[in-house]
Design an enzyme around this catalytic site. Structure first.
Site, short mmCIF file in Angstrom:
data_model
loop_
_atom_site.label_atom_id
_atom_site.label_comp_id
_atom_site.label_asym_id
_atom_site.label_seq_id
_atom_site.Cartn_x
_atom_site.Cartn_y
_atom_site.Cartn_z
N TYR A 25 0.84 -1.20 0.00
CA TYR A 25 0.00 0.00 0.00
C TYR A 25 0.88 1.25 0.00
CZ TYR A 25 -3.24 3.50 1.91
OH TYR A 25 -3.99 4.62 2.13
N THR A 53 -3.98 10.85 7.87
CA THR A 53 -3.75 9.82 8.88
C THR A 53 -4.92 8.84 8.84
OG1 THR A 53 -4.80 11.20 10.56
CG2 THR A 53 -2.40 11.40 10.33
N LEU A 55 -8.30 7.33 9.08
CA LEU A 55 -9.61 7.95 9.11
C LEU A 55 -10.61 7.11 9.90
CD1 LEU A 55 -9.91 9.07 5.38
CD2 LEU A 55 -9.13 10.41 7.34
N HIS A 68 -11.01 -1.28 9.68
CA HIS A 68 -10.11 -0.27 10.21
C HIS A 68 -10.09 -0.38 11.73
CE1 HIS A 68 -11.25 2.06 6.35
NE2 HIS A 68 -10.23 1.27 6.13
N ARG A 94 -0.89 5.71 16.96
CA ARG A 94 -1.49 6.13 15.71
C ARG A 94 -2.09 7.51 15.89
NH1 ARG A 94 1.31 2.61 14.57
NH2 ARG A 94 0.85 0.65 13.53
#
Length: 167
Positions: A25, A53, A55, A68, A94
């Site tokens: 990715y 960043t 979402l 996610h 994160r």
């Protein structure tokens, strides 16, 4: 890159190979940037390359095998009220950005930015996966046990961006 300085500055984009679990990715995104810069130079096609960043928000991906992180935590905690098993040890950090804020950033960038360099979009708030899991547990009313499966990868140690260029 896997071990980029944090907060991540756009100028560090080429400083190393992406973290292994998302390398395809990451490499693909870098390829799009190179293509956009080439089209700008050769054909005068101006585009903006944004690096948002992680979402989250309405209509997020809650899929059982490729969700996610925030919706995955929500789904797991609502589905298994006694125990959830999460990958790694919870130490990676994160940065998350609400999807409506990202959409606003896209519009502002299209309207106000005309340079070939990439631009970070983020909230400038770093949180560990462990702290995030505790927050989601609190919000969902999960009172069960959180088990950390350290046989699974943590992923990139830290992710947080420098939003100076976006400002």
């Amino acid at each position: 890159p896997k071990f980029t300085p944090v907060p991540f500055d756009e100028d560090n984009l080429w400083d190393g190979y992406p973290e292994e679990t998302n390398a395809p990715y990451g490499v693909a995104k870098k390829t799009v940037l190179v293509g956009a810069q080439a089209y700008r130079e050769q054909y005068g096609l101006h585009s903006v390359f944004l690096l948002p960043t992680n979402l989250y928000g309405p209509h997020d991906n809650f899929h059982a095998t490729n969700a996610h992180v925030i919706p995955d935590l929500i789904r797991k905690m609502l589905a298994s009220p006694e125990e959830v098993v999460l990958w790694g040890d919870g130490s990676p950090t994160r940065e998350f950005l609400y999807v409506d804020d990202c959409a606003e950033g896209l519009v502002l960038a299209a309207d106000r930015y005309d340079e070939p360099d990439p631009v970070n979009l983020g909230a400038s708030k770093e949180i560990s996966i462990r702290e995030l899991a505790e927050l989601v547990a609190d919000v969902t009313g999960f009172s069960g046990r959180i088990e950390w499966d350290t046989t699974k990868p943590n992923g990139q140690p830290r992710r947080s961006v420098d939003g100076t260029r976006a400002r």
